[in-house]
Design a protein around this motif. Structure first.
Motif, PDB file in Angstrom:
ATOM      1  N   ARG A 141      16.262   3.111 -35.664  1.00 29.84           N
ATOM      2  CA  ARG A 141      16.351   2.764 -34.245  1.00 29.84           C
ATOM      3  C   ARG A 141      15.540   3.752 -33.423  1.00 29.84           C
ATOM      4  O   ARG A 141      15.557   4.949 -33.665  1.00 29.84           O
ATOM      5  N   ILE A 192      25.357   5.270 -31.184  1.00 33.24           N
ATOM      6  CA  ILE A 192      24.558   4.157 -30.666  1.00 33.24           C
ATOM      7  C   ILE A 192      25.211   2.827 -31.010  1.00 33.24           C
ATOM      8  O   ILE A 192      25.306   1.928 -30.167  1.00 33.24           O
ATOM      9  N   GLU A 193      25.672   2.698 -32.261  1.00 32.16           N
ATOM     10  CA  GLU A 193      26.322   1.454 -32.676  1.00 32.16           C
ATOM     11  C   GLU A 193      27.587   1.195 -31.870  1.00 32.16           C
ATOM     12  O   GLU A 193      27.865   0.078 -31.434  1.00 32.16           O
ATOM     13  N   SER A 196      26.698   0.468 -28.038  1.00 30.62           N
ATOM     14  CA  SER A 196      26.067  -0.852 -27.906  1.00 30.62           C
ATOM     15  C   SER A 196      27.094  -1.961 -28.075  1.00 30.62           C
ATOM     16  O   SER A 196      27.061  -2.970 -27.350  1.00 30.62           O
ATOM     17  N   LYS A 200      27.550  -4.381 -24.973  1.00 30.43           N
ATOM     18  CA  LYS A 200      27.002  -5.718 -25.196  1.00 30.43           C
ATOM     19  C   LYS A 200      28.035  -6.692 -25.736  1.00 30.43           C
ATOM     20  O   LYS A 200      28.079  -7.849 -25.330  1.00 30.43           O
ATOM     21  N   VAL A 228      21.432   4.693 -25.741  1.00 28.01           N
ATOM     22  CA  VAL A 228      21.241   3.260 -25.997  1.00 28.01           C
ATOM     23  C   VAL A 228      19.850   2.823 -25.540  1.00 28.01           C
ATOM     24  O   VAL A 228      19.130   3.562 -24.863  1.00 28.01           O
ATOM     25  N   THR A 229      19.500   1.585 -25.889  1.00 26.19           N
ATOM     26  CA  THR A 229      18.202   1.047 -25.499  1.00 26.19           C
ATOM     27  C   THR A 229      18.179   0.720 -24.011  1.00 26.19           C
ATOM     28  O   THR A 229      19.217   0.700 -23.344  1.00 26.19           O
ATOM     29  N   ILE A 232      20.291  -2.454 -22.997  1.00 24.09           N
ATOM     30  CA  ILE A 232      21.738  -2.226 -22.995  1.00 24.09           C
ATOM     31  C   ILE A 232      22.125  -1.306 -21.840  1.00 24.09           C
ATOM     32  O   ILE A 232      23.186  -1.478 -21.222  1.00 24.09           O
ATOM     33  N   SER A 233      21.260  -0.336 -21.533  1.00 21.24           N
ATOM     34  CA  SER A 233      21.532   0.534 -20.388  1.00 21.24           C
ATOM     35  C   SER A 233      21.553  -0.270 -19.087  1.00 21.24           C
ATOM     36  O   SER A 233      22.402  -0.035 -18.212  1.00 21.24           O
ATOM     37  N   TYR A 236      24.746  -2.096 -18.926  1.00 22.04           N
ATOM     38  CA  TYR A 236      25.822  -1.149 -18.623  1.00 22.04           C
ATOM     39  C   TYR A 236      25.951  -0.930 -17.121  1.00 22.04           C
ATOM     40  O   TYR A 236      27.055  -0.986 -16.554  1.00 22.04           O
TER      41      TYR A 236
END
Length: 544
Positions: A141, A192-193, A196, A200, A228-229, A232-233, A236
């Motif tokens: 990632r 991260i997992e 996310s 999400k 996070v990516t 996703i941010s 959020y």
């Protein structure tokens, strides 16, 4: 109301107090003395006076909502001398009640921070490590580039040797792990997992806690943004904004599709919803009820009555489906007739019998003093003695009101489709009567008046179902009857064919006069009913 410039739309200038006192007597008939007319003064068009049952509101953009949050966060940050992210977490914990937050914080700062999910003031806010991944990591990632104030390398306190993540049981360098002030350390892959999935998958934002079981430490915004990516941010922060609106009693999202505006109204508290029907209008052009969020105006019915009615209709779904059928039989020759227009004046093509689509009675009675189509005959339930008979009488009473409620809803939809036919008729009047396009707008305005009145009539039957029988109910049904009769007459005129120039002139005059009368009857019904809530004139069979 003007939409030009940068001023807030839909904000009345004559602001009044938040709600009404429950014991306050409201004099709705009192008027101020008019100013002395000065012939030398220029004529100034006055804004329409706000009714006592209307509310003031503002329509805000998402950026304005974000600015509201940032302003409050900056105030708390400066006052309590805490980081910006801590101020945001504290405000969200106390549902943006700054006064309650300050009271709890100054009483016991450590306890206030701990209850909000933050590190106590005597401990460091975070123990963090650098972002660059270790070559031994299994994940490929990509993380967002850029430095982080919370993820700086702390070599002086950095442990040495490999670290085994308690979740994935893989070994990592400490530089590839992260822990908050609670000292619960995990690898960045698992962080991260986890983050996310929370954002999400579960739609969480302000309440995302540490991964350790039983730990209530809240993950800060900076940590999430760095881990996070970008997509996703973004989600959020959208969830944070949505939570802010949901937590505020004075804000509500516009419920209509593809609309991103937010309505602000401080004059519709929950305690006033038994006296007000707070209808507001969004910039997208649609009405909504600020009290319950209903995606349309349901005046003159209270929000609680609407919920009870919809629940009852859903419980009796089979009966409702049967009543919404589009065909009925002629009461004289039993021929099947389909309703293809909004007007309830029906004529059987086989026997030429004229009748009312709603009550199936002869149409000749609907223009006389014997008109009783809107009123339920309570005598049918007087002789109900046993349980079965009472249940039957109760069902018949419900069907009476639901039939008329569903019919006006169906007719309003048909009238909306009638716009296309009206436009063709307007073009015909232009060509045949030498009228301009502006001069034939009376037809479209008449259709607007019919649809508006039908929606009001629809909800008036919902209200009538729950009203107790008394003199006030009789007056309400009289107003309801007069409006309904006026709407049917206007609908009949709109469906007339145009034959020559003389008929166009007469039809135009008739439709214009009848549309004005419909609007007058609509205003009378609405004004009397909504004022009745403030005067406590209405008595219901259910608790409001």
């Amino acid at each position: 109301m003007s939409s030009d410039g940068d001023n807030d739309d839909f904000l009345y200038e004559d602001e009044y107090d938040d709600g009404f006192d429950q014991d306050e007597e409201i004099d709705i008939d009192s008027t101020s003395e008019p100013d002395v007319y000065d012939a030398m003064s220029p004529a100034i068009e006055e804004a329409p006076q706000k009714k006592p049952y209307d509310v003031s509101w503002k329509v805000k953009t998402l950026q304005e909502i974000i600015d509201m949050q940032n302003k409050e966060i900056s105030k708390v940050q400066a006052l309590l001398e805490v980081p910006s992210s801590s101020a945001a977490i504290l405000l969200r914990h106390y549902v943006w009640n700054s006064e309650k937050l300050q009271e709890q914080f100054w009483n016991d700062p450590s306890q206030a921070l701990e209850e909000a999910g933050l590190s106590p003031s005597s401990s460091p806010t975070a123990r963090t490590t650098a972002l660059p991944p270790s070559p031994t990591k299994r994940s490929n990632r990509s993380l967002r580039p850029g430095p982080s104030s919370l993820l700086k390398r702390t070599r002086s306190t950095q442990p040495t040797g490999p670290f085994e993540c308690p979740i994935c049981c893989m070994e990592y360098d400490y530089s590839s792990t992260y822990s908050m002030g609670c000292d619960h350390r995990f690898c960045k892959d698992c962080w991260i997992e986890y983050l996310s999935g929370k954002i999400k998958g579960e739609g969480e934002s302000a309440k995302i806690q540490c991964m350790e079981s039983g730990c209530k430490r809240i993950v800060r915004e900076e940590v999430i943004d760095d881990l996070v990516t970008k997509d996703i941010s973004k989600r959020y922060h959208n969830l944070l904004n949505a939570a802010f609106v949901a937590d505020s009693p004075t804000l509500r999202w516009c419920p209509h599709p593809n609309c991103e505006y937010i309505i602000e109204c401080s004059q519709a508290p929950t305690r006033m919803l038994n006296q007000l029907v707070p209808t507001v209008e969004c910039k997208c052009g649609n009405d909504l009820c600020f009290g319950c969020g209903y995606a349309a105006s349901h005046r003159p019915v209270l929000c609680r009555i609407v919920r009870l009615w919809e629940k009852k209709c859903a419980d009796d779904s089979e009966t409702a489906n049967w009543l919404q059928a589009n065909t009925k039989e002629c009461s004289k020759c039993q021929s099947t007739i389909e309703k293809n227009g909004g007007c309830n004046h029906m004529t059987c093509k086989k026997c030429k019998y004229e009748f009312c689509w709603v009550c199936m009675g002869p149409w000749s009675e609907h223009g006389t003093s014997w008109y009783q189509c809107n009123r339920y005959d309570e005598k049918s339930g007087i002789d109900a003695r046993d349980t079965q008979a009472k249940s039957r009488a109760s069902l018949e009473r419900y069907l009476h009101y639901f039939n008329r409620w569903a019919n006006h809803e169906h007719s309003a939809k048909l009238d909306a489709e009638f716009y296309q036919k009206t436009e063709k008729k307007m073009e015909q009047m232009q060509n045949s009567g030498n009228l301009s396009w502006i001069e034939v707008q009376f037809a479209k305005q008449a259709v607007d008046a019919v649809i508006k009145a039908r929606i009001t009539l629809k909800w008036s039957y919902c209200m009538a179902f729950y009203l107790k029988r008394n003199n006030m109910t009789e007056l309400f049904e009289d107003n309801q009857r007069d409006l309904e009769r006026a709407v049917e007459n206007l609908g009949y005129l709109l469906e007339q064919n145009i034959s020559d120039t003389d008929s166009i002139a007469k039809l135009r005059q008739d439709i214009t006069n009848q549309a004005a009368y419909v609007q007058k009857r609509h205003d009378i019904l609405m004004d009397d009913t909504l004022r009745g809530y403030l005067e406590r004139r209405w008595e219901f069979t259910v608790d409001t």
